[in-house]
Design a protein around this motif. Structure first.
Motif, PDB file in Angstrom:
ATOM      1  N   ASP A 175     -80.490  33.703 -47.632  1.00 47.53           N
ATOM      2  CA  ASP A 175     -81.731  33.120 -47.109  1.00 47.53           C
ATOM      3  C   ASP A 175     -82.876  34.116 -47.160  1.00 47.53           C
ATOM      4  O   ASP A 175     -84.018  33.750 -47.479  1.00 47.53           O
ATOM      5  CB  ASP A 175     -81.521  32.652 -45.670  1.00 47.53           C
ATOM      6  CG  ASP A 175     -80.573  31.471 -45.585  1.00 47.53           C
ATOM      7  OD1 ASP A 175     -80.849  30.445 -46.225  1.00 47.53           O
ATOM      8  OD2 ASP A 175     -79.552  31.582 -44.895  1.00 47.53           O
ATOM      9  N   TYR A 204     -85.184  30.137 -45.078  1.00 49.96           N
ATOM     10  CA  TYR A 204     -85.478  29.819 -43.686  1.00 49.96           C
ATOM     11  C   TYR A 204     -86.698  28.907 -43.558  1.00 49.96           C
ATOM     12  O   TYR A 204     -87.590  28.921 -44.413  1.00 49.96           O
ATOM     13  CB  TYR A 204     -85.720  31.093 -42.879  1.00 49.96           C
ATOM     14  CG  TYR A 204     -84.488  31.948 -42.698  1.00 49.96           C
ATOM     15  CD1 TYR A 204     -83.353  31.447 -42.075  1.00 49.96           C
ATOM     16  CD2 TYR A 204     -84.456  33.268 -43.143  1.00 49.96           C
ATOM     17  CE1 TYR A 204     -82.212  32.234 -41.894  1.00 49.96           C
ATOM     18  CE2 TYR A 204     -83.327  34.061 -42.969  1.00 49.96           C
ATOM     19  CZ  TYR A 204     -82.210  33.532 -42.345  1.00 49.96           C
ATOM     20  OH  TYR A 204     -81.095  34.307 -42.175  1.00 49.96           O
ATOM     21  N   LYS A 223     -80.787  23.843 -45.396  1.00 48.37           N
ATOM     22  CA  LYS A 223     -80.417  24.978 -44.571  1.00 48.37           C
ATOM     23  C   LYS A 223     -80.311  24.547 -43.106  1.00 48.37           C
ATOM     24  O   LYS A 223     -81.172  23.854 -42.584  1.00 48.37           O
ATOM     25  CB  LYS A 223     -81.468  26.096 -44.697  1.00 48.37           C
ATOM     26  CG  LYS A 223     -81.400  27.185 -43.641  1.00 48.37           C
ATOM     27  CD  LYS A 223     -80.144  28.016 -43.763  1.00 48.37           C
ATOM     28  CE  LYS A 223     -80.096  29.084 -42.680  1.00 48.37           C
ATOM     29  NZ  LYS A 223     -78.866  29.887 -42.742  1.00 48.37           N
ATOM     30  N   ARG A 224     -79.208  24.966 -42.470  1.00 52.67           N
ATOM     31  CA  ARG A 224     -79.036  24.712 -41.047  1.00 52.67           C
ATOM     32  C   ARG A 224     -78.564  26.005 -40.400  1.00 52.67           C
ATOM     33  O   ARG A 224     -77.523  26.539 -40.761  1.00 52.67           O
ATOM     34  CB  ARG A 224     -78.032  23.591 -40.807  1.00 52.67           C
ATOM     35  CG  ARG A 224     -77.897  23.190 -39.336  1.00 52.67           C
ATOM     36  CD  ARG A 224     -77.033  21.946 -39.174  1.00 52.67           C
ATOM     37  NE  ARG A 224     -75.764  22.101 -39.828  1.00 52.67           N
ATOM     38  CZ  ARG A 224     -75.274  21.251 -40.734  1.00 52.67           C
ATOM     39  NH1 ARG A 224     -75.979  20.201 -41.102  1.00 52.67           N
ATOM     40  NH2 ARG A 224     -74.093  21.457 -41.277  1.00 52.67           N
ATOM     41  N   ALA A 225     -79.334  26.505 -39.452  1.00 49.83           N
ATOM     42  CA  ALA A 225     -79.001  27.772 -38.813  1.00 49.83           C
ATOM     43  C   ALA A 225     -77.675  27.669 -38.072  1.00 49.83           C
ATOM     44  O   ALA A 225     -77.331  26.621 -37.517  1.00 49.83           O
ATOM     45  CB  ALA A 225     -80.112  28.177 -37.845  1.00 49.83           C
TER      46      ALA A 225
END
Length: 630
Positions: free
Chosen positions: A494, A500, A598-600
């Protein structure tokens, strides 16, 4: 991987072992469960003494207890892996090779040249007896933890350690900044009764039309946080280390680049949308270059470890083929899927691979929400239809987003290589266990970091890397504990490929110039924001973290490309961020995972929703503060 520690006291009046507490020893031994040794050096005529403590996790070559010494009374502690740059034979131990090179160095420039050559993660402590020098430091990215603590009460002592311990004093532990390597002239310091740290910083190699850049990020802040009797100076010789990666390409196209998929909308992103990019010869060439360099990085990290091989034939003994030696922090997202796919290329075919998938218990749900979650559970894993209703209901409480995408990712991997044993390890964490283990183990590992984000990620990574959960085989659920000593993680993807959400915000506000600046800052601060913490967390289980996306050759390749070749943030989520990586995934045969947004981790595992969902990531975490070490 090792736990290393050195205590220095500018006095011989009190034993240096008084600084070496039992809880610190315990924490170091957890990192290195295979061997523990100590050595004390006392130089009475110069009034200083040093304690060296080494704790080994055996991963490659012959077991090599630390600290190492030689006939010249030099002492070496090494927590690292040499993956390239210096030749390490297949049966050699890199600690011994590094110490041999160090003992042969006749000047400061020789030492700096040696560490400039090493590719791989490292931290080290080296006592050069003939000159009374103590050298120490971390690699360019800070992939191995090293902390320091200063104690004026105990005869102006310094402690360097891979991990901290609880303290009842006001002396704070801090991460040794990965700005270069440091030297202490113990003879001069003992005479002056003060500590002077001399920094040899990282610099880019000067070349035509290139700007030499020095990485001294936060130097003033470092000095400000040091006690009054400790000073930090630059080397008077102006010597430095050469960075192991090329500078970031900040080129911005003069005209906007047209998207190859102008009709993509947020609601219509499909795997087929990637075809248009791969049809372009230049883009496809870049994709294959990325696959090649990343594949080699993964290869180094899955093969450089001890596999119970026959020392004469080099063949793997049959007993080792039944257990996993490599595990992957696995969410089913693009980063972990790509690492798993490439690891499958290089790990012996009969050896299982552990996919570590962590989930935190979801709070009580409404009836409608509960029914929806149960439907997702059944649709993601066919075998759960064979389980009894009570078990399904209990498991649905852990049916977080990363569990759903993890199961889907498992199906993709099984399609790519159905003959491989993929151990999908479901690691379920209740609130009670989270609170208990945070207090017992995790808080001091996260420290000296202290934010809500550090707590969330630190806890998630600790439980995941512990590898204790269950696996499901043909409908049978059974407890499982990962035996893997090496844990691969996707951190670094990322940061380099604009993954992000803050990168999209930056791009909208400031364009490609602003995005370049943000990406440059990402790698510059990754040591202090992420890597020291993650190394301490994973190392607490006697396992070693390895970071393929931060391989020096991978970073150099990505740094050489303009940002417009790596990402296209005019495109929607799930395709525009990390575009080059998504194209590589498509080329390797991945499907749905190639376009997952994207998934944190803190949201994918649902730890962020478990205790106080109103907190901000940057807030100081009260749960860490209540059991902190200060």
């Amino acid at each position: 991987m090792c736990g290393i520690c050195c205590v220095v006291s500018l006095s011989v009046q009190h034993t240096v072992g008084g600084f070496f507490k039992d809880d610190l020893l315990c924490n170091l031994r957890r990192r290195g469960p295979n061997s523990s040794q100590h050595l004390i050096k006392t130089v009475s005529d110069l009034s200083y003494q040093c304690l060296f403590s080494g704790h080994i996790l055996h991963l490659r070559g012959l077991m090599t207890p630390q600290p190492l010494t030689d006939i010249d009374n030099n002492v070496f502690l090494w927590n690292g892996e040499v993956f390239n740059g210096i030749h390490i034979g297949t049966v050699e131990n890199d600690t011994q090779v590094m110490f041999h090179h160090l003992s042969s160095c006749s000047s400061e420039s020789d030492i700096l040249s040696l560490f400039s050559s090493v590719q791989g993660p490292w931290s080290f402590i080296y006592y050069q007896a003939s000159r009374h020098y103590l050298w120490f430091g971390r690699d360019y990215f800070g992939r191995r933890s090293l902390l320091w603590q200063f104690n004026n009460e105990l005869d102006r002592a310094l402690c360097l350690s891979s991990v901290s311990a609880l303290s009842d004093s006001d002396n704070q532990w801090q991460e040794v900044p990965a700005s270069g390597i440091y030297k202490i002239d113990l003879k001069a310091c003992a005479i002056s009764e003060s500590l002077v740290l001399i920094l040899y910083p990282w610099k880019y190699h000067s070349r035509e039309n290139a700007i030499e850049e020095t990485f001294l990020s936060g130097l003033d802040q470092i000095s400000k946080d040091l006690p009054a009797y400790v000073s930090l100076t630059m080397s008077e010789s102006k010597l430095s280390l050469i960075t192991p990666v090329v500078p970031l390409n900040r080129t911005v196209p003069e005209t906007s680049v047209d998207s190859h998929c102008p009709n993509i909308t947020n609601s219509l992103v499909t795997v087929e949308d990637l075809h248009g990019f791969l049809a372009e010869e230049h883009k496809k060439k870049l994709v294959h270059q990325l696959i090649d360099v990343l594949s080699e990085a993964v290869k180094r990290r899955v093969l450089y470890l001890f596999r119970d091989t026959d020392e004469l034939t080099g063949e793997i003994l049959s007993i080792s083929t039944k257990k996993a030696h490599v595990a992957i922090l696995f969410s089913g997202g693009i980063d972990s899927m790509l690492i798993a796919t490439l690891a499958d290329r290089h790990i012996p075919s009969e050896e299982p691979i552990d996919l570590l998938n962590v989930a935190f218990m979801i709070k009580e749900q409404t009836k409608q929400s509960k029914q929806k979650k149960q439907h997702e559970l059944h649709s993601c894993q066919e075998c759960f239809k064979k389980l009894d209703t009570t078990l399904v209901d209990n498991l649905s409480r852990f049916n977080v987003p990363d569990r759903i995408t993890g199961r889907a990712g498992l199906e993709e991997l099984e399609t790519i290589n159905p003959s491989r044993t993929w151990n999908f390890v479901e690691i379920n964490v209740t609130l009670e266990e989270l609170k208990r283990m945070r207090q017992q183990r995790i808080s001091h590992l996260v420290y000296p970091l202290d934010t809500v984000l550090d707590d969330s990620i630190g806890c998630a990574v600790w439980f995941a890397s512990r590898g204790e959960g269950f696996i499901t085989t043909q409908g049978d659920v059974k407890p499982y504990k990962s035996s893997a000593k090496v844990v691969l993680t996707g951190i670094g993807a990322d940061e380099q490929l604009a993954g992000y959400s803050r990168h999209r915000v930056c791009f909208r506000k400031y364009g490609l110039d602003g995005l370049n600046k943000e990406l440059g800052m990402e790698l510059a601060r990754i040591s202090s924001r992420n890597l020291g913490r993650d190394d301490r967390i994973i190392g607490d289980h006697g396992k070693e973290a390895r970071f393929p996306f931060l391989d020096e050759d991978v970073v150099s390749f990505l740094n050489s490309l303009p940002v417009s070749e790596k990402a296209d943030l005019t495109l929607p989520r799930g395709i525009g961020e990390k575009l080059l990586l998504r194209l590589a995934a498509k080329e390797l045969g991945l499907t749905a995972s190639a376009i997952l947004p994207k998934r944190a981790m803190q949201f994918g595992t649902r730890i962020a929703k478990m205790e106080n969902s109103s907190e901000k990531a940057s807030d100081k975490c009260s749960r860490l503060q209540s059991v902190s070490v200060d």
